[in-house]
Write a protein that holds these residues in place. Structure first.
Motif, PDB file in Angstrom:
ATOM      1  N   ALA A  21      11.287  -6.716  11.781  1.00 11.01           N
ATOM      2  CA  ALA A  21      10.210  -7.500  11.181  1.00 11.01           C
ATOM      3  C   ALA A  21       8.950  -7.476  12.040  1.00 11.01           C
ATOM      4  O   ALA A  21       7.831  -7.363  11.515  1.00 11.01           O
ATOM      5  CB  ALA A  21      10.682  -8.930  10.960  1.00 11.01           C
ATOM      6  N   GLU A  22       9.097  -7.577  13.359  1.00  9.33           N
ATOM      7  CA  GLU A  22       7.924  -7.585  14.227  1.00  9.33           C
ATOM      8  C   GLU A  22       7.158  -6.272  14.132  1.00  9.33           C
ATOM      9  O   GLU A  22       5.917  -6.261  14.167  1.00  9.33           O
ATOM     10  CB  GLU A  22       8.345  -7.851  15.672  1.00  9.33           C
ATOM     11  CG  GLU A  22       8.840  -9.270  15.919  1.00  9.33           C
ATOM     12  CD  GLU A  22       9.113  -9.529  17.387  1.00  9.33           C
ATOM     13  OE1 GLU A  22       8.822  -8.640  18.213  1.00  9.33           O
ATOM     14  OE2 GLU A  22       9.621 -10.614  17.706  1.00  9.33           O
ATOM     15  N   GLU A  23       7.896  -5.159  14.022  1.00  9.36           N
ATOM     16  CA  GLU A  23       7.245  -3.857  13.919  1.00  9.36           C
ATOM     17  C   GLU A  23       6.516  -3.685  12.583  1.00  9.36           C
ATOM     18  O   GLU A  23       5.696  -2.767  12.437  1.00  9.36           O
ATOM     19  CB  GLU A  23       8.261  -2.735  14.092  1.00  9.36           C
ATOM     20  CG  GLU A  23       8.791  -2.576  15.518  1.00  9.36           C
ATOM     21  CD  GLU A  23       9.812  -3.633  15.888  1.00  9.36           C
ATOM     22  OE1 GLU A  23       9.976  -3.895  17.101  1.00  9.36           O
ATOM     23  OE2 GLU A  23      10.438  -4.210  14.969  1.00  9.36           O
ATOM     24  N   CYS A  24       6.815  -4.533  11.602  1.00 11.96           N
ATOM     25  CA  CYS A  24       6.159  -4.459  10.282  1.00 11.96           C
ATOM     26  C   CYS A  24       4.820  -5.185  10.244  1.00 11.96           C
ATOM     27  O   CYS A  24       4.004  -4.923   9.356  1.00 11.96           O
ATOM     28  CB  CYS A  24       7.066  -5.067   9.217  1.00 11.96           C
ATOM     29  SG  CYS A  24       8.371  -3.988   8.646  1.00 11.96           S
ATOM     30  N   GLU A  25       4.597  -6.102  11.181  1.00  7.86           N
ATOM     31  CA  GLU A  25       3.442  -6.988  11.084  1.00  7.86           C
ATOM     32  C   GLU A  25       2.114  -6.225  11.034  1.00  7.86           C
ATOM     33  O   GLU A  25       1.320  -6.401  10.097  1.00  7.86           O
ATOM     34  CB  GLU A  25       3.433  -7.969  12.252  1.00  7.86           C
ATOM     35  CG  GLU A  25       4.567  -8.993  12.234  1.00  7.86           C
ATOM     36  CD  GLU A  25       4.358 -10.117  11.231  1.00  7.86           C
ATOM     37  OE1 GLU A  25       3.344 -10.098  10.494  1.00  7.86           O
ATOM     38  OE2 GLU A  25       5.219 -11.010  11.180  1.00  7.86           O
ATOM     39  N   LYS A  26       1.843  -5.372  11.999  1.00  9.40           N
ATOM     40  CA  LYS A  26       0.563  -4.657  12.033  1.00  9.40           C
ATOM     41  C   LYS A  26       0.417  -3.669  10.881  1.00  9.40           C
ATOM     42  O   LYS A  26      -0.639  -3.632  10.225  1.00  9.40           O
ATOM     43  CB  LYS A  26       0.396  -3.963  13.390  1.00  9.40           C
ATOM     44  CG  LYS A  26       0.103  -4.924  14.536  1.00  9.40           C
ATOM     45  CD  LYS A  26      -0.162  -4.174  15.827  1.00  9.40           C
ATOM     46  CE  LYS A  26      -0.500  -5.134  16.963  1.00  9.40           C
ATOM     47  NZ  LYS A  26      -0.753  -4.398  18.246  1.00  9.40           N
ATOM     48  N   PRO A  27       1.445  -2.840  10.595  1.00 11.37           N
ATOM     49  CA  PRO A  27       1.304  -1.936   9.440  1.00 11.37           C
ATOM     50  C   PRO A  27       1.084  -2.671   8.127  1.00 11.37           C
ATOM     51  O   PRO A  27       0.321  -2.209   7.272  1.00 11.37           O
ATOM     52  CB  PRO A  27       2.634  -1.169   9.435  1.00 11.37           C
ATOM     53  CG  PRO A  27       3.135  -1.246  10.828  1.00 11.37           C
ATOM     54  CD  PRO A  27       2.695  -2.578  11.345  1.00 11.37           C
ATOM     55  N   ALA A  28       1.740  -3.819   7.952  1.00 12.71           N
ATOM     56  CA  ALA A  28       1.563  -4.581   6.712  1.00 12.71           C
ATOM     57  C   ALA A  28       0.151  -5.148   6.622  1.00 12.71           C
ATOM     58  O   ALA A  28      -0.474  -5.141   5.551  1.00 12.71           O
ATOM     59  CB  ALA A  28       2.595  -5.701   6.627  1.00 12.71           C
ATOM     60  N   ALA A  29      -0.381  -5.632   7.738  1.00 14.42           N
ATOM     61  CA  ALA A  29      -1.746  -6.160   7.738  1.00 14.42           C
ATOM     62  C   ALA A  29      -2.748  -5.052   7.427  1.00 14.42           C
ATOM     63  O   ALA A  29      -3.716  -5.260   6.682  1.00 14.42           O
ATOM     64  CB  ALA A  29      -2.057  -6.805   9.086  1.00 14.42           C
ATOM     65  N   ALA A  30      -2.511  -3.866   7.994  1.00 11.97           N
ATOM     66  CA  ALA A  30      -3.409  -2.737   7.716  1.00 11.97           C
ATOM     67  C   ALA A  30      -3.312  -2.318   6.255  1.00 11.97           C
ATOM     68  O   ALA A  30      -4.330  -1.986   5.618  1.00 11.97           O
ATOM     69  CB  ALA A  30      -3.058  -1.564   8.634  1.00 11.97           C
ATOM     70  N   PHE A  31      -2.100  -2.339   5.702  1.00 12.86           N
ATOM     71  CA  PHE A  31      -1.942  -1.986   4.286  1.00 12.86           C
ATOM     72  C   PHE A  31      -2.671  -2.996   3.407  1.00 12.86           C
ATOM     73  O   PHE A  31      -3.274  -2.628   2.395  1.00 12.86           O
ATOM     74  CB  PHE A  31      -0.461  -1.938   3.902  1.00 12.86           C
ATOM     75  CG  PHE A  31      -0.253  -1.673   2.437  1.00 12.86           C
ATOM     76  CD1 PHE A  31      -0.277  -0.381   1.944  1.00 12.86           C
ATOM     77  CD2 PHE A  31      -0.065  -2.721   1.544  1.00 12.86           C
ATOM     78  CE1 PHE A  31      -0.125  -0.136   0.584  1.00 12.86           C
ATOM     79  CE2 PHE A  31       0.087  -2.488   0.187  1.00 12.86           C
ATOM     80  CZ  PHE A  31       0.056  -1.185  -0.285  1.00 12.86           C
ATOM     81  N   ALA A  32      -2.614  -4.276   3.763  1.00 15.61           N
ATOM     82  CA  ALA A  32      -3.292  -5.304   2.968  1.00 15.61           C
ATOM     83  C   ALA A  32      -4.790  -5.025   2.889  1.00 15.61           C
ATOM     84  O   ALA A  32      -5.422  -5.243   1.840  1.00 15.61           O
ATOM     85  CB  ALA A  32      -3.033  -6.684   3.564  1.00 15.61           C
ATOM     86  N   GLU A  33      -5.376  -4.527   3.978  1.00 17.89           N
ATOM     87  CA  GLU A  33      -6.802  -4.188   3.965  1.00 17.89           C
ATOM     88  C   GLU A  33      -7.069  -3.004   3.034  1.00 17.89           C
ATOM     89  O   GLU A  33      -8.034  -3.016   2.260  1.00 17.89           O
ATOM     90  CB  GLU A  33      -7.276  -3.875   5.385  1.00 17.89           C
ATOM     91  CG  GLU A  33      -7.254  -5.076   6.323  1.00 17.89           C
ATOM     92  CD  GLU A  33      -7.750  -4.726   7.715  1.00 17.89           C
ATOM     93  OE1 GLU A  33      -8.137  -3.556   7.926  1.00 17.89           O
ATOM     94  OE2 GLU A  33      -7.756  -5.623   8.576  1.00 17.89           O
ATOM     95  N   ARG A  34      -6.197  -1.982   3.109  1.00 14.68           N
ATOM     96  CA  ARG A  34      -6.369  -0.822   2.218  1.00 14.68           C
ATOM     97  C   ARG A  34      -6.196  -1.233   0.762  1.00 14.68           C
ATOM     98  O   ARG A  34      -6.928  -0.763  -0.131  1.00 14.68           O
ATOM     99  CB  ARG A  34      -5.364   0.275   2.569  1.00 14.68           C
ATOM    100  CG  ARG A  34      -5.503   0.825   3.976  1.00 14.68           C
ATOM    101  CD  ARG A  34      -4.756   2.148   4.152  1.00 14.68           C
ATOM    102  NE  ARG A  34      -3.323   2.050   3.925  1.00 14.68           N
ATOM    103  CZ  ARG A  34      -2.436   1.715   4.847  1.00 14.68           C
ATOM    104  NH1 ARG A  34      -2.854   1.396   6.077  1.00 14.68           N
ATOM    105  NH2 ARG A  34      -1.141   1.699   4.579  1.00 14.68           N
ATOM    106  N   LEU A  35      -5.238  -2.114   0.515  1.00  9.85           N
ATOM    107  CA  LEU A  35      -4.991  -2.557  -0.863  1.00  9.85           C
ATOM    108  C   LEU A  35      -6.185  -3.329  -1.402  1.00  9.85           C
ATOM    109  O   LEU A  35      -6.563  -3.163  -2.577  1.00  9.85           O
ATOM    110  CB  LEU A  35      -3.729  -3.414  -0.916  1.00  9.85           C
ATOM    111  CG  LEU A  35      -3.362  -3.966  -2.293  1.00  9.85           C
ATOM    112  CD1 LEU A  35      -3.040  -2.817  -3.254  1.00  9.85           C
ATOM    113  CD2 LEU A  35      -2.173  -4.926  -2.203  1.00  9.85           C
ATOM    114  N   ALA A  36      -6.790  -4.177  -0.574  1.00  6.26           N
ATOM    115  CA  ALA A  36      -7.958  -4.945  -1.028  1.00  6.26           C
ATOM    116  C   ALA A  36      -9.082  -4.009  -1.455  1.00  6.26           C
ATOM    117  O   ALA A  36      -9.758  -4.244  -2.470  1.00  6.26           O
ATOM    118  CB  ALA A  36      -8.422  -5.880   0.086  1.00  6.26           C
ATOM    119  N   GLU A  37      -9.289  -2.938  -0.706  1.00  2.00           N
ATOM    120  CA  GLU A  37     -10.319  -1.961  -1.080  1.00  2.00           C
ATOM    121  C   GLU A  37      -9.954  -1.261  -2.385  1.00  2.00           C
ATOM    122  O   GLU A  37     -10.823  -1.050  -3.256  1.00  2.00           O
ATOM    123  CB  GLU A  37     -10.481  -0.930   0.040  1.00  2.00           C
ATOM    124  CG  GLU A  37     -11.050  -1.507   1.330  1.00  2.00           C
ATOM    125  CD  GLU A  37     -11.174  -0.458   2.411  1.00  2.00           C
ATOM    126  OE1 GLU A  37     -10.852   0.726   2.132  1.00  2.00           O
ATOM    127  OE2 GLU A  37     -11.579  -0.807   3.527  1.00  2.00           O
TER     128      GLU A  37
END
Length: 316
Positions: A273-289
């Motif tokens: 789960a900890e290793e998912c935090e940064k990639p998930a946050a980065a994906f959220a930014e790409r998804l918003a765009e």
């Protein structure tokens, strides 16, 4: 003769809701699903596809209903807590599959993952909650068919209140005093803990839940966006090679649950789960765009969208 009288009394009064395969309480000798359960099914209210719409934390309600084994969340009532009720807590599931429980101290636990009698999950839960608030302390609340005009959760809960689920590693929250638990509850607790899939709510992403399975890990993310718009955005990212969460991860599809779309990623077993935090946050930014992009999909993006929709499953 006494047995016949008992049957007549049950037939004349409300028939309790029981398990589909259990004998019907009316005394007919048939299973419930083939007797009064069939009548209950025909009397189902119109199916509400998005029963948690309007509640604070709607994606988390969906996750607690469909994805998370053990979690709780404090509920805030519109009219405040009744006298003698120190708290009301939503739980994924309760021992013995109870719909709700009024504890000895007067607090209320409301279970979310129970079978419901109507097509409106929110109305079923609202009815159960009201009965739990009025129950005698130390007693569970049984299932029953609900009034089609009864209150829904949206009528009972404060919409502006914060909804913050807490994911637990097991079901010990059932028994604050484990030493005094009944043998039935203890056995139910042991079975539930043995079957629970390790699950973690990511801290930096709304309603994104990591889970561990024997072969691989997964991220299941309940998203509040309108389905067609979300699928377009996911297709744009997928076609651009930007839909993964890093090396060894893959967006494998999505499913619908209670009116919301839940994308699912396969993750390597070593990715916690900890290793998912940064990639998930980065994906959220790409998804918003991608969500903000309203241009027509290209041929490649349409093919990517078709692949995603072909792998989409509807849970309810």
């Amino acid at each position: 003769m006494a047995k016949k009288q008992k049957k007549a009394q049950l037939k004349d009064g409300p028939i309790p809701v029981v398990g589909a395969r259990e004998p019907c309480p009316c005394g007919s000798g048939r299973r419930y699903k083939a007797c009064h359960g069939r009548e209950a099914a025909h009397a189902v209210t119109e199916l509400v596809h998005r029963p948690f719409e309007g509640l604070a934390g709607e994606p988390h309600w969906v996750a607690m209903r469909e994805l998370v084994p053990a979690a709780t969340a404090e509920l805030t009532l519109k009219d405040g807590l009744p006298e003698g009720v120190p708290s009301v807590t939503l739980a994924t599931v309760l021992p013995m599959a109870w719909p709700a429980l009024r504890r000895d101290d007067g607090s209320v636990l409301l279970a979310l993952q129970n079978d419901t009698a109507s097509g409106d999950l929110s109305r079923d839960l609202g009815d159960t909650l009201l009965r739990a608030l009025a129950a005698e302390p130390g007693n569970p609340v049984a299932a029953r068919r609900v009034d089609a005009e009864g209150p829904r959760l949206q009528d009972l809960l404060e919409p502006s209140a914060t909804f913050s689920p807490v994911v637990h590693p097991g079901f010990e929250f059932w028994v604050p005093d484990a030493e005094n638990a009944t043998p039935e509850v203890t056995a139910s607790l042991e079975r539930a803990n043995a079957a629970a899939i390790p699950t973690v709510l990511l801290s930096g992403s709304e309603a994104a839940y990591w889970c561990e399975t024997p072969e691989k890990n997964h991220l299941r993310w309940v998203m509040p966006h309108e389905e067609e718009r979300l699928l377009d955005a996911l297709a744009r990212l997928h076609a651009a090679g930007a839909s993964s969460l890093g090396d060894g991860t893959r967006l494998v599809g999505s499913f619908r649950a209670h009116g919301l779309t839940v994308p699912v990623w396969d993750l390597p077993s070593a990715m916690g789960a900890e290793e998912c935090e940064k990639p998930a946050a980065a994906f959220a930014e790409r998804l918003a765009e991608a969500l903000a992009d309203s241009t027509p999909l290209t041929a490649e993006q349409r093919r990517a969208r078709g692949g995603l929709t072909n792998r989409q499953v509807t849970l309810n």
